[in-house]
Write an enzyme that holds these catalytic residues in place. Structure first.
Site, short mmCIF file in Angstrom:
data_model
loop_
_atom_site.label_atom_id
_atom_site.label_comp_id
_atom_site.label_asym_id
_atom_site.label_seq_id
_atom_site.Cartn_x
_atom_site.Cartn_y
_atom_site.Cartn_z
CG HIS A 251 -2.05 0.81 1.35
ND1 HIS A 251 -2.59 1.46 0.33
CD2 HIS A 251 -2.91 1.23 2.38
CE1 HIS A 251 -3.60 2.51 0.47
NE2 HIS A 251 -3.94 2.00 1.84
CG HIS A 290 -4.14 0.62 -8.65
ND1 HIS A 290 -5.29 0.62 -7.98
CD2 HIS A 290 -3.50 1.58 -7.57
CE1 HIS A 290 -5.66 1.58 -7.00
NE2 HIS A 290 -4.43 1.99 -6.85
CG ASP A 348 2.53 4.19 -3.60
OD1 ASP A 348 2.75 5.09 -3.04
OD2 ASP A 348 1.63 3.54 -3.90
C1 LIG Z 1 -1.08 -3.21 -5.91
C2 LIG Z 1 -1.30 -4.56 -6.13
C3 LIG Z 1 -1.02 -5.47 -4.77
C4 LIG Z 1 -2.44 -4.82 -6.85
O1 LIG Z 1 -2.62 -6.15 -7.29
P1 LIG Z 1 -3.87 -6.90 -7.62
O2 LIG Z 1 -4.96 -6.23 -8.36
O3 LIG Z 1 -4.32 -7.51 -6.21
O4 LIG Z 1 -3.71 -7.89 -8.37
P2 LIG Z 1 -2.62 -9.40 -7.66
O5 LIG Z 1 -1.65 -8.94 -6.93
O6 LIG Z 1 -3.68 -10.38 -7.79
O7 LIG Z 1 -1.90 -9.47 -9.38
C5 LIG Z 1 -2.48 -10.08 -10.45
C6 LIG Z 1 -1.44 -10.48 -11.36
O8 LIG Z 1 -0.49 -9.32 -11.68
C7 LIG Z 1 0.76 -9.62 -11.07
N1 LIG Z 1 1.33 -8.16 -10.80
C8 LIG Z 1 0.23 -7.39 -10.21
N2 LIG Z 1 1.44 -6.10 -9.97
C9 LIG Z 1 2.70 -6.71 -10.12
C10 LIG Z 1 3.97 -6.12 -9.93
N3 LIG Z 1 4.07 -4.74 -9.54
N4 LIG Z 1 4.83 -6.82 -10.26
C11 LIG Z 1 4.93 -8.11 -10.94
N5 LIG Z 1 3.66 -8.73 -10.87
C12 LIG Z 1 2.52 -8.07 -10.59
C13 LIG Z 1 0.54 -10.45 -10.12
O9 LIG Z 1 1.90 -11.49 -9.98
C14 LIG Z 1 -0.39 -11.49 -10.47
O10 LIG Z 1 0.09 -12.59 -11.39
P3 LIG Z 1 -0.52 -13.95 -11.28
O11 LIG Z 1 -2.01 -13.76 -11.90
O12 LIG Z 1 0.12 -14.55 -12.27
O13 LIG Z 1 -0.59 -14.33 -9.90
C15 LIG Z 1 0.00 -5.09 -7.11
O14 LIG Z 1 -0.22 -4.63 -8.38
C16 LIG Z 1 1.25 -4.92 -6.45
O15 LIG Z 1 1.73 -5.78 -5.58
N6 LIG Z 1 2.06 -3.83 -6.91
C17 LIG Z 1 3.32 -3.72 -6.14
C18 LIG Z 1 3.09 -2.80 -4.87
C19 LIG Z 1 2.76 -1.49 -5.17
O16 LIG Z 1 3.20 -0.56 -6.16
N7 LIG Z 1 1.87 -1.12 -4.30
C20 LIG Z 1 1.12 0.34 -4.37
C21 LIG Z 1 -0.14 0.14 -4.94
S1 LIG Z 1 -0.89 1.89 -5.07
#
Ligand SMILES: CC(C)(COP(=O)(O)OP(=O)(O)OC[C@H]1O[C@@H](n2cnc3c(N)ncnc32)[C@H](O)[C@@H]1OP(=O)(O)O)[C@@H](O)C(=O)NCCC(=O)NCCS
Length: 426
Positions: A251, A290, A348
């Site tokens: 987050h 996201h 971010d």
């Molecule tokens: C923000 C976040 C948690 C949202 O993700 P989400 O919608 O919950 O989706 P998921 O975590 O289920 O990811 C979906 C897929 O995309 C991939 N993915 C998403 N963001 C990714 C990233 N930053 N790097 C690598 N892979 C990523 C996941 O590995 C997943 O792959 P899979 O289906 O093979 O398991 C995720 O994009 C993330 O961890 N980002 C990095 C942290 C970040 O920048 N957070 C700030 C958010 S504002």
């Protein structure tokens, strides 16, 4: 039979409304139930504060687009908009700004507590602890009216920037710098951080940064605040909980991780290899992706433009921006090859670059995010507490699907302690 058909219909209807396959909706005690790990695509409340269209990259606060607010508004005006629901008149803004200025100073006891904290304390832990400490200094803590809640929000919103700046200096062994009341919220923060009045362009960039991070609907920290507010706990308790949620790396903590990543990469020519290695080992590239936006995050686009402007200033340091571009390019190429669509730089990613260009230490990026997001949190806490967008307040109480022993509600036999064996089901 007729009853069963009715339930089936209800399950179908509920699943359809939530955009889920019927298969994951089930029936318990005659009620249609939906299991959705992570609460994706589930509406848990109505709100008047913020709307997001994740497919088209649109974000509005109280009806105003983020682009409009970033261009014309100030953080103080945006905070007013979030808390009161409308843009202020000139007189209302003057009164609000003056109330915020009058609340900048920390009570001496609170400053002492902050100074006494171990130097290595993580900044978000300092913010959380000091928020709870400030509750004890709020003369209206027991006043639960809406008006008093707004006044509490103004106090906390204003003081949080002083806490962040004071901690930044204290941990370096320097004296905290008292706030000035002739500067805007953004400029005063930069002043308290360094003791120098900031360049007006830097102050405006920081002001816009605060506007962009002020609100984002039911993200994890705002939802946390609302859950706590729904129990009728006070505003400080709800905000302290939100700070805990925001601190996590997935987050608000992501911006700190972005700078760590850029530092680790070191130079643009190493970005491709770094990203490929990360992704092939199943790791995440921080600052990308996201939960709601499946296209460009509109805040990231605005921040990207600001990062370009800062990098292009005479004497500006292009290093972090160039590095971020190399990472973005490599990541988008790798995601494409992996067949993963809709992963773009998020807010971010570029706040990390912009804050670094403004001279803000990496581990203060999330505290700076907090300084801004507090305005959105407080608007939500008030909306939740006073049921401003729905007929009546309701405490949040979802269910969990129990999959442990005794799931048929048949109790396990109780084995006396003398007969229990390690690693065995007793
Ligand atoms: C923000 C976040 C948690 C949202 O993700 P989400 O919608 O919950 O989706 P998921 O975590 O289920 O990811 C979906 C897929 O995309 C991939 N993915 C998403 N963001 C990714 C990233 N930053 N790097 C690598 N892979 C990523 C996941 O590995 C997943 O792959 P899979 O289906 O093979 O398991 C995720 O994009 C993330 O961890 N980002 C990095 C942290 C970040 O920048 N957070 C700030 C958010 S504002």
């Amino acid at each position: 039979m007729a009853k069963k058909t009715g339930v089936k219909k209800a399950v179908k209807h509920t699943a359809k409304k939530a955009g889920l396959p019927t298969a994951i909706a089930s029936v318990v005690s005659g009620f249609p139930m939906i299991k959705n790990v992570g609460l994706r695509q589930v509406h848990v409340a109505d709100t008047l504060i913020c709307n997001i269209d994740g497919n088209h990259g649109k974000l509005i606060y109280r009806g105003y687009s983020i682009e409009t607010l970033a261009e014309y508004s100030t953080f103080e005006e945006t905070a007013y908009l979030l808390l009161y629901g409308n843009l202020p008149t000139r007189e209302e803004l003057a009164a609000f700004t003056s109330a915020m200025k009058s609340e900048r100073t920390l009570p001496p006891d609170v400053l002492k507590s902050l100074i006494r904290m171990p130097r290595g304390t993580m900044p978000m832990d300092v913010l959380q602890a000091i928020t709870s400490t400030l509750a004890g200094h709020d003369p209206e803590i027991a006043n639960t009216t809406r008006e008093a809640s707004v006044r509490k929000a103004i106090r906390l919103l204003s003081k949080m920037s002083t806490v962040v700046a004071a901690w930044s200096r204290t941990r370096e062994g320097e004296e905290p710098i008292p706030p000035r009341d002739d500067l805007s919220h953004a400029a005063n923060f930069l002043f308290m951080l360094t003791g120098r009045e900031p360049d007006p362009e830097y102050a405006r960039v920081f002001d816009v940064n605060l506007i962009l991070q002020a609100e984002h609907q039911f993200n994890a920290s705002t939802f946390t605040c609302r859950v706590v507010a729904s129990t009728r706990a006070h505003l400080y308790a709800a905000v302290a909980a939100g700070i805990g949620a925001l601190s996590g790396a997935l987050h608000g903590g992501a911006s700190n991780e972005v700078i760590k990543m850029l530092r680790e990469i070191g130079s643009a020519d190493r970005a491709e290899e770094y990203v490929r290695t990360k992704l092939s080992s199943g790791d995440r590239v921080m600052g990308m992706g996201h939960a709601v936006y499946k296209t460009h995050d509109p805040r990231a686009l605005i921040l990207r433009d600001m990062a370009i402007r800062l990098a292009g200033r005479p004497g500006g340091d292009r290093r972090w921006f160039d590095l971020s571009q190399a990472v973005e390019k490599s990541a988008s190429e790798e995601f494409r090859k992996m067949g993963k669509h809709g992963i773009y730089p998020n807010v971010d990613f570029f706040t990390a670059v912009v804050n670094t260009a403004l001279g803000i230490a990496p581990d203060l990026h999330t505290p700076v995010f907090t300084m801004s997001r507090i305005s959105g949190w407080c608007a939500h806490i008030i909306e939740e507490r006073f049921a401003e967008a729905q007929p009546k307040p309701a405490i949040y109480r979802p269910l969990a699907h129990y999959i442990g022993p005794g799931s048929t509600m048949k109790s396990l036999p109780y084995v006396g302690i003398e007969k229990r064996r390690k690693g065995k089901e007793n």
